[in-house]
Enzyme design. Structure first.
Site, PDB file in Angstrom:
ATOM      1  N   LYS A 130       0.828  -1.491  -0.104  1.00 23.29           N
ATOM      2  CA  LYS A 130       0.270  -0.160  -0.051  1.00 23.29           C
ATOM      3  C   LYS A 130       1.169   1.361   0.350  1.00 23.29           C
ATOM      4  O   LYS A 130       1.924   1.419   0.361  1.00 23.29           O
ATOM      5  CB  LYS A 130      -0.635  -0.261   1.188  1.00 23.29           C
ATOM      6  N   ARG A 144      -3.158 -10.321   4.703  1.00 24.09           N
ATOM      7  CA  ARG A 144      -4.028 -10.616   3.134  1.00 24.09           C
ATOM      8  C   ARG A 144      -2.855  -9.893   2.491  1.00 24.09           C
ATOM      9  O   ARG A 144      -2.246  -8.181   2.661  1.00 24.09           O
ATOM     10  CB  ARG A 144      -5.413  -9.869   3.345  1.00 24.09           C
TER      11      ARG A 144
END
Length: 331
Positions: free
Chosen positions: A278, A313
């Site tokens: 991210k 994840r």
């Protein structure tokens, strides 16, 4: 209202009165008391109400057959043309099955398959297109493998077809707020779910997100949604919670949530952490290219594991699996 964040520790030598965290090998003997009206303070576990102690300590039930007393890896398989770091790489059945086989071989315990990008600014995808992208891939994987599969969707029609094709878990980035039919569908199917916090939808979520107290605000939201899902008929022990790192959060918000992650054990549910590649990792780690952010992603993932997170994840399955094995060996 008081909030209780366990100060998580590891090691075989424990002080008298230490309690196990979520039935696993980590433990805590103190908690940080948080509230909106007073400064934080640290107190021994003996001062924690019995109901709160129970939620913090009881062994979590298996999710889709996976033991939640040890951290599990959820491999990301985006059947999309526009996901932020791997868009276009897994479109079509052949590419999806190949990616799934590779991730399972590398150590993925579950696969998360999605057909609608949730990157900041991503456009809405009609359910027919989302179904066309995901269902043939799920069916093809299920025909050759029993790996647990999660369908990453906020739409009931997509989830219904995915569950029929062999998916076992419904992962909704909208926290079951987008489609009122989705929670009852999961309840009727007896499927475990993952409820995530997001401020706004993907198209707008990064436009000046604000919170009064991000850690407590996200906790309150997830508590409300877990209660609502329970009322729908989904068992609490089949609900996974996700604080939604990067979904309507600034870098400061993300860091506050990661530092305070252990608070979410108070919901009595397994915790999923999704930070892989991210933007905040790129900003802090000084790596503008998303697919080169594995080291930073793993660093944050292990920080989450140290706080008792049960699911990671990730895009980089092999690298995360290797790091996790070493992390566990040294503890």
């Amino acid at each position: 209202m008081m909030y209780y964040r366990p100060l998580v520790r590891h090691g075989e030598t424990r002080p008298e009165g230490a309690l196990p965290l979520a039935g696993g090998s980590l433990w805590f003997s103190e908690v940080e008391l948080l509230s909106r009206e007073a400064p934080p303070r640290i107190v021994p576990v003996g001062l924690v109400p019995a109901e709160v102690r129970h939620r913090l300590t009881f062994r979590r039930a298996a999710i889709a057959g996976l033991d939640m007393t040890r951290p599990k890896i959820m491999g990301i398989l985006n059947a999309t043309p526009d996901s932020f770091s791997d868009g276009g790489r897994h479109i079509g059945v052949a590419a999806g099955v190949e990616a799934a086989q590779r991730m399972v071989a590398e150590g993925a315990d579950m696969l998360d398959i999605g057909g609608e990008s949730t990157r900041p600014g991503a456009a809405f995808v009609p359910e027919e297109e989302e179904i066309a992208r995901t269902i043939p891939v799920i069916a093809a994987i299920r025909a050759t493998s029993d790996v647990p599969i999660s369908i990453d969707t906020r739409k009931a029609a997509v989830a219904m077809d995915a569950l029929e094709a062999g998916a076992q878990l419904v992962n909704d980035v909208s926290g079951f707020t987008y489609d009122a039919a989705l929670a009852p569908l999961a309840a009727q199917a007896g499927a475990p779910v993952c409820v995530m916090h997001s401020q706004g939808d993907p198209e707008t979520m990064q436009k000046d997100p604000r919170y009064d107290h991000v850690l407590l605000d996200v906790y309150d939201y997830l508590e409300k949604q877990v209660d609502r899902l329970e009322a729908t008929g989904i068992l609490r022990d089949q609900i996974v919670v996700d604080p939604g790192i990067g979904f309507g959060k600034t870098q400061a918000h993300n860091l506050s949530l990661i530092k305070g992650l252990s608070l979410f054990h108070g919901l009595g549910c397994p915790i999923l952490l999704g930070v892989s590649r991210k933007r905040f990792i790129g900003d802090i780690g000084q790596e503008p290219q998303a697919d080169k952010r594995a080291p930073g992603s793993i660093a944050v993932a292990l920080a989450g594991v140290a706080k008792g997170v049960q699911m990671l994840r990730v895009h980089d399955v092999a690298e995360t699996a290797q790091a996790l094995r070493l992390w566990q060996a040294t503890r």
